[in-house]
Scaffold this active site. Sequence first.
Site, PDB file in Angstrom:
ATOM      1  N   SER A 176       0.387  -0.926  -0.066  1.00 15.19           N
ATOM      2  CA  SER A 176      -0.135  -0.237  -0.046  1.00 15.19           C
ATOM      3  C   SER A 176       1.243   1.442  -0.273  1.00 15.19           C
ATOM      4  O   SER A 176       1.611   1.351   0.298  1.00 15.19           O
ATOM      5  CB  SER A 176      -0.662   0.152   1.534  1.00 15.19           C
ATOM      6  OG  SER A 176      -1.269   1.369   1.284  1.00 15.19           O
ATOM      7  N   TYR A 189      -2.969  -1.089  10.455  1.00 17.58           N
ATOM      8  CA  TYR A 189      -3.012  -1.160   8.545  1.00 17.58           C
ATOM      9  C   TYR A 189      -1.229  -0.976   8.049  1.00 17.58           C
ATOM     10  O   TYR A 189      -0.523  -1.572   7.313  1.00 17.58           O
ATOM     11  CB  TYR A 189      -3.939  -1.200   8.011  1.00 17.58           C
ATOM     12  CG  TYR A 189      -3.962  -0.486   7.237  1.00 17.58           C
ATOM     13  CD1 TYR A 189      -4.691  -1.947   5.970  1.00 17.58           C
ATOM     14  CD2 TYR A 189      -3.680  -0.095   6.233  1.00 17.58           C
ATOM     15  CE1 TYR A 189      -4.652  -2.308   4.772  1.00 17.58           C
ATOM     16  CE2 TYR A 189      -3.654  -0.102   4.591  1.00 17.58           C
ATOM     17  CZ  TYR A 189      -3.969  -0.857   3.728  1.00 17.58           C
ATOM     18  OH  TYR A 189      -4.379  -1.690   2.100  1.00 17.58           O
TER      19      TYR A 189
END
Length: 285
Positions: A176, A189
């Site tokens: 990400s 995350y």
Amino acid sequence: MADTDNVEMVHEDELPGHESELEPKPEWEPRYPGSGRLDGKIALITGADSGIGRATAALFAREGADIAILYLCEHDDAAKTRKIVEAEGRTAITIAGDIGDKGFCEQAVAKVIETFGKLDILVNNAGEQHWDREIEDISEGQLRRTFQTNIFGMFFMTQAARPHLRKGAAIVNCTSITMYEGQPILLDYSATKGAITAFTRSLSENLIDDGIRVNAVAPGPIWTPLNPSGGQPEEKIPDFGKGTPMGRPGQPNEVAPAFLFLACEDASYMSGQVLHPNGGSIVGG
């Protein structure tokens, strides 16, 4: 394991979300005719029921691959992805379960081998995220669960697949932009995404002598069920993705071609690399 209706939801909020309930619907349709780049290949894609996983399954099928669709419990979304793959003239199987469970990963890969006889491409796409404004707000359960899905699950799935991957196989992981830019409300995350990038680079070095390539894709803000289903504060959703240089969120079918490129022979001289479909944000490689 497979095609069941009793996989327990294991999350603190409404994640994972259902694409069937999302408006506007994410764009998953491939944008161009296939050219046979994955003819005869078998791909296992985690989180393939919706979002980036669905778009990748659709594109891989158009390019000639049969698909194993792994997902947690979104049976309606997974059934639609299966129909999408079949509409491209390919075979699909759906396997429901928790990739954070090592035993499930082993059973899922065994099902793929039983059905197709081989495995050529592993796409580790499944993930979860939960927002918290302060680090003290992250519960131990959420912290363990996020790592269990995002990085433990990637290890478990790769461990299960490894004995079946031969020279010429490809692994593509989903990291990400948060790994590169940071994200103050996604501490757990973004930490898992940093781990995934390191895992990708190290696994590439580990497998390269066996002719297996390992790469990753680091999407920016992409319109999928992940964010509006609890991955972002509700008040942020109307402006989701507007902070990118392109001024909008990306669509899943704008990310899937990066997975295709890394999975096929077009990327035969690439391993340990990360591609960045992120709307123009400049990040360190």
